[in-house]
Enzyme design. Structure first.
Site: not given
Length: 509
Positions: A191, A319, A415
């Protein structure tokens, strides 16, 4: 600085001499572990908002048994803002063999958190499993939010990235004593950590400090100086001060994140000025300032800036689904919300129409998830691989497609799912809730496979599948079973193939 040793070193209390002085760590599961090691001076007082300065040395033996305090950070996800000191710029080392002759590969982890949150002491980042495979692992803290990324008068840009460079210099100068090979250093992050890795690949100050890079779920958000300065001005206005070093230095560090959170909560007010980042509120990101960061990672890599650095890059399939859960819209996306997301994020003037035509059977929710995921993480990660090979470098591509069983399977391959799988911490830390309790043998096996790929890449540059190229576009699809196949998000790839992920501009002055 004088530190008094409590006793002589022993097998259970390993000692390592660094450039600054001797450290005493502890033993855990056969590993030597050193926590809270300063790599730079506390960035407070005269050093507030300045480039990091090397940590002062000490006499005697310094205990390295406890994590350093986390940097001041956002509380939007319930993270505590309480800090126990200002020595934020510390790192931690796990090593199987603290012997200068060991020559083990080194992996340096950069935590994520939207450039506003992040703390290397979180249990999900315990590196015992990774280091247990014969790798020296370093995790670090860096300045966040206004302290680290706001574009303010009188301060260098991208102070958080400069902190990461300072940590990498510490690794270069001191890691041999921990058994690491300073000529085999891999940076890895997820990230905002993945975005940081991408930025480091483009930064002249970081050149030569690492030799391989793993970028997990790279965000496409990099700011122009004008946009970053406008956001900084809004944060300063929340506090009634000027967006300068002198103005913001009047605000205590532990109070400053609240200003960023206040702006975060009402970014929609600035939609006409700040554009896309108000849809998925993102008040902080690296700034393409022309100096610390001369160009976006995609521009820099396509120009050959990292052709000598091996790159492993990829993303998860779903995601955005975690953010839909956080935002309270999972399973409840309206046609209006889908249309707004398509209008704001899809590439090109007719992007919304092209998305609907490309995915004719997709529901409003599916379109919402797709365009958010593509804009923020999936296509930036893919384009980083494309840029690397265009610049004459080598890249390996992956996608995590395994649907997480935790939370009744509602989030798929979302994610952050890669974090527990990479570190092997399937039962501790917040991301572990995605795995399920207890972790299944399937999850254990997948985690072992991913850890094996990451550590093999760090050791010799080959994660176990063919390099990515523009013809076959092969990728490792991590699932049960895992396969090697053509990159599966071909429809999205074609929709985004002409997009360049430029530095985001200030839309109105």
């Amino acid at each position: 600085m004088a530190v008094t040793a409590s006793s002589k070193p022993s097998e259970s209390e390993p000692e390592v001499r660094t450039a600054a002085g001797v450290l005493r760590g502890g033993r855990e599961a056969g590993l030597a572990v050193f926590r809270g090691v300063p790599f730079a001076e506390p960035p407070v007082g005269p050093l507030r908002f300045a480039a990091p300065q090397p940590a002062r040395g000490w006499d005697g033996v310094r205990p390295a048994l406890a994590y350093g305090p986390p940097p001041p950070q956002s509380g939007v996800l319930g993270v505590s803002r309480d800090t126990a000191g200002d020595d934020w710029l510390t790192l931690n080392v796990w090593t199987p063999e603290p012997d200068p002759e060991a020559g083990l590969p080194v992996m340096v982890w950069i935590p994520g958190g939207g450039y506003a949150m992040g703390d290397s002491s979180l249990p999900e980042y315990d590196a015992g499993h990774l280091a247990g495979s014969g790798t020296v692992v370093v995790t670090l803290n860096y300045r966040l939010g206004v302290e680290g990324f706001a574009q303010i008068g009188g301060a260098p840009a991208n102070r958080g990235l400069l902190d990461q460079v300072a940590a990498l210099r510490w690794v270069r100068d001191s890691i041999r004593g921990f058994g690491g090979d300073p000529d085999r250093v891999t940076v890895f992050g997820q990230s905002a950590g993945g975005g940081s890795v991408a930025a480091l690949l483009a930064m002249p100050r970081a050149a030569g400090l690492f030799h391989r890079a793993v970028a997990q779920s790279v965000p496409g958000t990099f700011f122009s100086p004008e946009l970053a300065a406008d956001i900084a001005a809004a944060c300063a206005a929340e506090l009634g001060v000027e967006p300068t070093v002198s103005g913001l230095s009047a605000v205590a560090p532990d109070l400053l994140p609240a200003a960023g959170d206040a702006v975060f909560a009402k970014t929609v007010r600035w939609r006409e000025r700040w554009g896309q980042i108000t849809h998925r509120p993102i008040p902080f990101a690296p700034v393409v300032d022309g100096d610390v960061l001369p160009a976006t990672p995609w521009q820099a890599l396509a120009g050959g800036a990292a052709r000598d650095v091996g790159l492993l890059v990829g993303h998860t399939r779903d995601e955005h689904r975690l953010f839909s859960l956080i935002d309270g819209v999972l399973g409840q996306v309206t046609p209006e919300q889908a249309e707004t997301a398509l209008r704001m994020l899809a590439p090109g003037p007719d992007g919304a129409r092209r998305y609907r035509r490309a995915f004719p059977a997709a529901s409003d929710e599916e379109l919402y998830e797709l365009v958010n995921a593509d804009w923020l993480f999936r296509m930036p990660s893919l384009h980083l691989a494309d840029a690397q090979i265009a610049g004459g470098g080598r890249a390996h591509l992956y996608e995590l497609t395994w649907p997480a069983p935790g939370l009744d399977g509602a989030l798929g391959a979302c994610h952050g799912l890669d974090v527990p799988l990479v570190f092997g911490n399937l039962g501790s830390g917040r991301p572990a809730m995605l795995i399920g309790d207890p972790p299944s043998p399937v999850a254990e096996e997948l985690s072992a496979r991913i850890r094996g790929a990451w550590t093999a890449f760090a050791a010799h540059g080959d994660p176990g599948w063919p390099p990515y190229d523009a013809g076959r576009r092969l990728a490792r699809l991590f699932d049960t079973p895992s396969t090697v196949a053509a990159y599966p998000e071909e429809t999205s790839r074609l929709l985004w193939q002409d997009h360049t992920f430029p530095a985001l501009p200030l839309l109105a002055w």
